[in-house]
Design an enzyme around this catalytic site. Sequence first.
Site, mmCIF file in Angstrom:
data_model
loop_
_atom_site.group_PDB
_atom_site.id
_atom_site.type_symbol
_atom_site.label_atom_id
_atom_site.label_comp_id
_atom_site.label_asym_id
_atom_site.label_seq_id
_atom_site.Cartn_x
_atom_site.Cartn_y
_atom_site.Cartn_z
ATOM 1 N N ASP A 105 0.831 -1.196 0.000
ATOM 2 C CA ASP A 105 0.000 0.000 0.000
ATOM 3 C C ASP A 105 0.869 1.252 0.000
ATOM 4 O OD1 ASP A 105 0.844 0.383 2.633
ATOM 5 O OD2 ASP A 105 -1.017 -0.358 3.497
ATOM 6 N N LEU A 106 0.262 2.379 0.244
ATOM 7 C CA LEU A 106 1.006 3.637 0.052
ATOM 8 C C LEU A 106 2.129 3.820 1.061
ATOM 9 C CD1 LEU A 106 -0.133 5.840 2.307
ATOM 10 C CD2 LEU A 106 -2.023 5.985 0.718
#
Lengths: 139, 139, 139, 139
Positions: free
Chosen positions: B21-22
């Site tokens: 994810d980010l």
Amino acid sequence: MAEGPNDRHETEFEVRDYECDLQGVVNNAVYLHYLEHARHRWLDTVGLDFAALHAQGIDLVAVRIEIDYKYPLRSRDRFVVRSAIKREGRLKIVIHQEIQLLPDSRPVAQAKVVVACLQNGRPSAPVQVFSVFDRLAGR
Amino acid sequence: MAEGPNDRHETEFEVRDYECDLQGVVNNAVYLHYLEHARHRWLDTVGLDFAALHAQGIDLVAVRIEIDYKYPLRSRDRFVVRSAIKREGRLKIVIHQEIQLLPDSRPVAQAKVVVACLQNGRPSAPVQVFSVFDRLAGR
Amino acid sequence: MAEGPNDRHETEFEVRDYECDLQGVVNNAVYLHYLEHARHRWLDTVGLDFAALHAQGIDLVAVRIEIDYKYPLRSRDRFVVRSAIKREGRLKIVIHQEIQLLPDSRPVAQAKVVVACLQNGRPSAPVQVFSVFDRLAGR
Amino acid sequence: MAEGPNDRHETEFEVRDYECDLQGVVNNAVYLHYLEHARHRWLDTVGLDFAALHAQGIDLVAVRIEIDYKYPLRSRDRFVVRSAIKREGRLKIVIHQEIQLLPDSRPVAQAKVVVACLQNGRPSAPVQVFSVFDRLAGR
């Protein structure tokens, strides 16, 4: 979405068909997505932006999750995630989260999520973040 | 993939970039996917086919998951999920699962997954399934 | 996994149950995950690390995807993604990808993915990346 | 969510952080999830329930998707998916879908999705489904 007072938060969701697996119910892992999104929405309402924190080298990370699955969500179900927060020691916070079906509030799942904060990769309790948690936890 | 003796099972994985994810690490929820796939691979080696069971009205469902996240997986990491099984009471089985980084076996996550069996929606312990679990659990 | 000569690449996969949706087949969107992973594996074999490039401010991004779904993947299916690359103009590359069931090579899906490169957010053709693409494309 | 007249449909979304990948933008595959959910929401408003249809042996399946990615969605972005439908031949329908950022309607992605209907696995045009499509397509 309804926002409660600061020490509790609610986010409403609706099951999306792609979240269901071949058993026809929402896959176990997807509940963690719902819980995460509910937490991030809450943080957002009190001025903590998960992505912006990451860009500053501050990462909120789950270090432990306990979840009880009580009733399976299915296609098109509407539900709410209710969250409450508690400080635990100097470096951790605990978020209790319940998922309830709408409109009848049938219990769907119950979770306890322990979150820590990493600053440049090391456990930390940056004031800008933990002062907000303390406020949410009613301290 | 290496298969151990019946009472333990190992499945090897490699992180796929879309699972990150980010924060640049594998998202929490994805670990439950890894654990599920490792369990289904194990069932498969002993003749239990998750999808075929569902088609027969028999659904294996997780009723509780506890997971401790110890070290984050990142892009291209290789890791192994090691699983062991235990019967708990008449209607439940408990699967202990560990995720370890390869090649050095660094602990990544540790989980306890409680599984029940629903037959046409009701808790059940069908012999065709539980006799296999008992064999895997060494009983 | 088998690696072919540089101008083609193959990655083998196995369907994971959580990738199937309530129709009992792999969800449409998941095929894009397979295709992406196959591309990144290929880049990896020629020394381009997607995550490391991002850390350097270089992002490879899909600007267009066309995909034909021919035969649905199901629980436990094994399949291969075969990829080939072509330069298109100064700033784009085109990757043709086919998914075939194993062991009989039945066509599952066929895709054309147009990829561009952003450097600090702007279209770009950095030599370190495009020289590799040109080599893979046989130019 | 705003519902337009029958021949067009709009669904509003908000990016969830877990949908972003290590590049910090929504992963390519997730756009197909958004598009699917928008289509199913639309079907739902006109009395077609995707899961119920599957239970009756009728499966709507995408046979081809073309998507142009124009501007990346990021954490917390709000956006709308606008959909319009067209009959194509006897057995297919085409759904044109646009994703636009809110509040300024900046184009994010544009897609063409070709859908067919399988009845017990074979291409089919069941009246209960295609009469609705024809109505939505304004025929």
